[in-house]
Design a protein around this motif. Sequence first.
Motif, PDB file in Angstrom:
ATOM      1  N   ASP A 169       0.842  -1.198   0.000  1.00 30.43           N
ATOM      2  CA  ASP A 169       0.000   0.000   0.000  1.00 30.43           C
ATOM      3  C   ASP A 169       0.878   1.249   0.000  1.00 30.43           C
ATOM      4  N   ILE A 170       0.409   2.293  -0.648  1.00 32.16           N
ATOM      5  CA  ILE A 170       1.152   3.554  -0.676  1.00 32.16           C
ATOM      6  C   ILE A 170       1.023   4.243   0.681  1.00 32.16           C
ATOM      7  N   ALA A 171       2.148   4.667   1.223  1.00 33.27           N
ATOM      8  CA  ALA A 171       2.179   5.361   2.512  1.00 33.27           C
ATOM      9  C   ALA A 171       2.298   6.868   2.328  1.00 33.27           C
ATOM     10  N   ASP A 172       3.198   7.285   1.436  1.00 31.30           N
ATOM     11  CA  ASP A 172       3.484   8.708   1.230  1.00 31.30           C
ATOM     12  C   ASP A 172       3.510   9.052  -0.252  1.00 31.30           C
ATOM     13  N   ILE A 173       3.184  10.302  -0.550  1.00 34.14           N
ATOM     14  CA  ILE A 173       3.457  10.886  -1.863  1.00 34.14           C
ATOM     15  C   ILE A 173       4.307  12.120  -1.610  1.00 34.14           C
ATOM     16  N   LEU A 174       5.541  12.080  -2.086  1.00 31.62           N
ATOM     17  CA  LEU A 174       6.455  13.209  -1.924  1.00 31.62           C
ATOM     18  C   LEU A 174       6.664  13.879  -3.278  1.00 31.62           C
ATOM     19  N   PHE A 175       6.413  15.165  -3.338  1.00 35.54           N
ATOM     20  CA  PHE A 175       6.584  15.887  -4.587  1.00 35.54           C
ATOM     21  C   PHE A 175       8.008  16.410  -4.696  1.00 35.54           C
ATOM     22  N   THR A 176       8.630  16.144  -5.844  1.00 30.62           N
ATOM     23  CA  THR A 176      10.007  16.557  -6.064  1.00 30.62           C
ATOM     24  C   THR A 176      10.114  18.071  -5.991  1.00 30.62           C
ATOM     25  N   THR A 177      11.329  18.539  -5.692  1.00 28.70           N
ATOM     26  CA  THR A 177      11.540  19.973  -5.526  1.00 28.70           C
ATOM     27  C   THR A 177      11.552  20.711  -6.849  1.00 28.70           C
TER      28      THR A 177
END
Length: 481
Positions: free
Chosen positions: A137-145
């Motif tokens: 399952d997906i835990a986090d979505i981090l958007f690139t800088t």
Amino acid sequence: MISVEEQLFGNVQLTPDKIALISGEVEVSYSQLWEVILKAAYKLRNTYHLHKGDRVILSAAGSLEFAYVYFGVHLAGGICVPIDPDTNQTRFRHIVNSTSPICVIGVLHNVDCETIQFAEVIDCDSTIEFTIPKQNDIADILFTTGTTGAPKGVALSFNNLAAAARNINEFIGNTSDDVELLALPVSHSFGLGRLRCALSKGATVVMLGTFANVKKFFGEMKRCNVTMFAMVPASWGFIKKMSGKYIGKFADQLKFIEIGSSFMPADEKRFLMELLPNTRICMHYGSTEASRSAFMEFHTYKDNLLSAGKASPHTEIKIFSSEGRPLATGLEGEVCVKGEHVTCNYWNESPERFASDFYGGWFRTGDCATMDADGNIYLKSRIKEMINVGGKKVSPMEVEDILNTIPGIQESVCIGIPDPVVVLGEVVKAFIVADDELSDEEIISQLKPKLEVYKLPVEIERIKEIPKTPSGKIQRLKLKK
């Protein structure tokens, strides 16, 4: 693979009264931390109607409340989308449109939106029963800088996060006895990863939030008997500017330092090594998609400080050609990574788009490098940033490294620009932060003995500062524009 949340729960069972988090005068034990996390999860499910897979944007300030709600979202079955509290309106709208969150939690300074305060989420008398998250399952979505182009939403599963924490902890060697000072932003992979690494080991985390107050930084180091911390090279530059050699007073106390996210000159590495001769100073190489894929330790690499190190534990790295074939030792190509820590997807991207970032099971980093027979990696540049001068490829980092050795130049960045005489396609342009007394002619005369003619800057422009992301990465696209 045991998730970070399961490891945290295990530490609650083993050492319930041990201090997990410190913020100012407030100390939170592992059992207290876990109870508030379960309360946050209950409130998210029952008041804010969070269902499995729902996204929650968190304004990621380095606070106790953030830690409670971050893990609370996970245990409630949601997906965390941490963002910088100073995110601008354009970036915020892009993230909202991409993730369709059920709510935004925390204070945002530059956007106009309704938010829920962290205190509201943890204000609850009931708790949920702990359910072990499913690894895929997906835990986090981090958007690139976004050093180039629009930011991408990097999806990280519970398995990805657990694998990264395992790899990092195994290389650094930190234990449950450590006290870690966390002053990095938790909106980015580096700082958030440090929080997971420390809590998964059962260590104590001192939540400072920022390096801005150097006096407070050193005060907390002494008060809490801190044994390790993490920083980006820009943070070290600030600490050094404000305090000189003062960090050397903690040489017998500091066991570990982790450094990453951007380039650090060899002279700065040597200076830090001299001040901290017995500290294990670890520098990583990686990306949001493949966190800390390689490591080097300064003292171990004292004769090879320009290397980015070797593959992290449980990680494989190879150099591939542009046709997707592994290259022989010493040949220049793209760094490709394989391991359980590598992202499982890009959010809202097609399978075809995601697959284009892989050669088979190898993630394409977009970085150009060589590898020696011992597995050491030598970074050249981002592939998209390579300058094509009449068919000859020029690494901007190579030119910058030599520019930065010239007395009077504080910083430099090189990019490719159209050849003004339309012969070579591209030529090198250098942006420099330098003393006024240093002329362009003097700069070129010092470069000529060290660089081939086609690598010499055709244009030199002086600027007041190099544009960078909050983590210290150079934003070349801004200079190109």
